[in-house]
Design an enzyme around this catalytic site. Structure first.
Site, PDB file in Angstrom:
ATOM      1  N   ASP A   1       4.829  -2.061  -1.500  1.00 47.98           N
ATOM      2  CA  ASP A   1       3.648  -2.758  -2.018  1.00 47.98           C
ATOM      3  C   ASP A   1       4.012  -3.831  -3.041  1.00 47.98           C
ATOM      4  O   ASP A   1       4.472  -4.910  -2.691  1.00 47.98           O
ATOM      5  CB  ASP A   1       2.677  -1.728  -2.591  1.00 47.98           C
ATOM      6  CG  ASP A   1       1.277  -2.303  -2.824  1.00 47.98           C
ATOM      7  OD1 ASP A   1       1.091  -3.521  -2.650  1.00 47.98           O
ATOM      8  OD2 ASP A   1       0.368  -1.537  -3.183  1.00 47.98           O
TER       9      ASP A   1
ATOM     10  N   HIS B   1      -3.400   2.561   1.377  1.00 47.65           N
ATOM     11  CA  HIS B   1      -3.788   3.316   0.185  1.00 47.65           C
ATOM     12  C   HIS B   1      -4.734   4.470   0.535  1.00 47.65           C
ATOM     13  O   HIS B   1      -4.309   5.611   0.524  1.00 47.65           O
ATOM     14  CB  HIS B   1      -4.399   2.418  -0.895  1.00 47.65           C
ATOM     15  CG  HIS B   1      -3.508   1.318  -1.345  1.00 47.65           C
ATOM     16  ND1 HIS B   1      -2.224   1.541  -1.790  1.00 47.65           N
ATOM     17  CD2 HIS B   1      -3.709  -0.035  -1.400  1.00 47.65           C
ATOM     18  CE1 HIS B   1      -1.664   0.389  -2.099  1.00 47.65           C
ATOM     19  NE2 HIS B   1      -2.534  -0.581  -1.867  1.00 47.65           N
TER      20      HIS B   1
END
Length: 451
Positions: A316, A265
């Protein structure tokens, strides 16, 4: 041996027409040469297949369940996380294996050649350890073996409920390990296929102690190491309050960052952090669809690439698994941020080319996988697209790649996918699509009844 005739292919030397890619019995590319004679199959456009560098397979079963506003008027990542913890109370090892098989099949059908699974669901309800500490890891490995997807397994060390080192509670109890039990978990894992890789993953600065973060890298000194970092503003504030520095700043000062590291991220970075992280060789693990879904923020993509940083993409939460859209959303986030077009393109390379080749190189490095290009000696991770259709219109080279990514129909053009030479997707569908999907739907029906 398999011989694939590609009418056009993306090679390390650029685009080439009419080449033959010979695959060895060991799953690696044995030879690339001009096409002469017969081939086992002919494809329109052949690309190396990237690694999906960040996945939580079990969250695929939650897809679509968190799109109504919660009672919290400030609905956010943290309210989504509460739902995820409640959902965890119902998952069994059998459920996880079936869900992971569906997820891994969808990854193959959408062009990924391997996955780095960030695996933190280790224990039974309440945190009770299974007789085999690697029970849940074995289920992930079994799912990858069933589907034929290359796997880098990243068992996660999750110690605490926050930077104040408060005890785990609720759904988090299924994640928890001490450094000692985590080392035992790693030792208990039995490797899967020949291309299986075992790495390590401290969950985040919130969930692991500074000492454990230092020691975990030594458990497998040559393996990939992944960490969630700087995903949310609340996380930045918490880390700064307890450790005296912002998350990426603290990591840069206290960890021996190198190309084996992957920072997942990193959507909350200053300009200085962005440049320093890029120069460290750390791969940025970007998940644009999930980051958009959870409202994480926008990665400093143009600055990171300008500083020489490497990146890859992952699915994810697996709310929507599609390689081409992951790349498209990444580019569009930069366009919205800068109010520009072709934000990541270079003078000598189109936007699609930069995105795709960047994801190839960064994903392979982050997964510790010898892949990422059509070259002899590398794993035969490959995806083929048909170009003789209304979507790609027989386009060639970068124009075909740009069309596949940005015109929105790339997935519907995928005909074949290989993972380490395993030709699992043919005619646009996994060979075991029907049985894997049947098992998944039955599991979801039973899970829905329990929910």
């Amino acid at each position: 041996m398999q011989i694939i005739h590609a009418r056009q292919a993306l090679t390390p030397e650029g685009w080439k027409d009419d080449i033959a890619v010979t695959l060895g019995d060991d799953g690696r590319i044995a030879k690339i040469a001009p096409q002469i004679g017969t081939a086992d199959c002919t494809v329109g456009l052949l690309l190396p297949a990237p690694v999906n560098l960040h996945s939580h397979a079990f969250q695929r079963a939650m897809a679509g369940l968190s799109e109504a506003r919660s009672p919290n008027p400030a609905d956010s990542f943290w309210t989504w996380r509460d739902l995820m913890y409640r959902f965890l109370t119902h998952l069994t090892p059998d459920d996880v294996e079936v869900i992971a098989a569906q997820v891994f099949m969808e990854m193959l059908e959408n062009g990924y050649g391997a996955v780095a699974e960030f695996h933190y669901l280790h224990h039974a309800l309440g945190g009770t350890a299974y007789a085999d500490p690697a029970e849940m890891s074995a289920r992930i490995i079994a799912a990858a073996n069933r589907v034929g997807l290359g796997l880098t397994l990243l068992p996660v060390l999750y110690q605490y409920g926050g930077c104040d080192q408060r005890p785990l509670s609720g759904g988090q109890l299924r994640f928890g390990n001490t450094p000692e039990s985590y080392a035992n978990l790693l030792n208990a894992i039995t490797p899967g296929a020949p291309d299986f890789i075992l790495g390590v993953a401290p969950h985040s600065l919130r969930a692991t102690s500074p000492e454990a973060l230092r020691d975990i890298a030594a458990l497998r000194p040559d393996a990939p190491i992944h960490i969630h970092i700087a995903e949310q503003l609340a996380e930045v504030d918490e880390v700064q309050a307890h450790r005296g520095a912002r998350p990426v700043e603290w990591l840069l000062d206290n960890a021996a960052l190198s190309p084996r590291w992957c920072a997942i991220h990193a959507t909350q970075m200053t300009e200085g952090e962005t440049t320093a992280l890029a120069k460290s060789g750390t791969i940025a693990g970007l998940c644009p669809i999930t980051e958009s879904n959870l409202g994480d923020g926008i990665f400093n993509g143009t600055e990171f690439l300008a500083a020489g940083g490497g990146f890859g993409v992952g699915s994810d939460s697996n709310i929507h698994i599609t390689l081409f859209e992951e790349l498209r959303v990444l580019e569009y986030s930069q366009r919205l941020r800068h109010k520009s077009r072709a934000a990541l393109a270079r003078p000598n390379a189109s936007t699609g080319h930069v995105l795709y080749t960047g994801a190839l190189a960064g994903g392979a490095r982050a997964a510790g996988r010898n892949s990422g290009a059509l070259a002899p000696g590398l794993w035969a991770d490959m995806v083929a697209l048909a170009t003789d259709n209304a979507f790609l219109c027989n386009r060639k080279g970068d124009m075909a790649l740009d069309t596949a990514i940005f015109a929105g129909h790339g997935p519907s053009c995928i005909t074949d996918v290989w993972s380490a030479g395993r030709h699992k997707v043919q005619g646009g569908q996994h060979r075991d699509h029907a049985s894997i999907t049947r098992d998944f739907c039955a599991t979801m029906a039973a899970l829905q009844a329990r929910l």
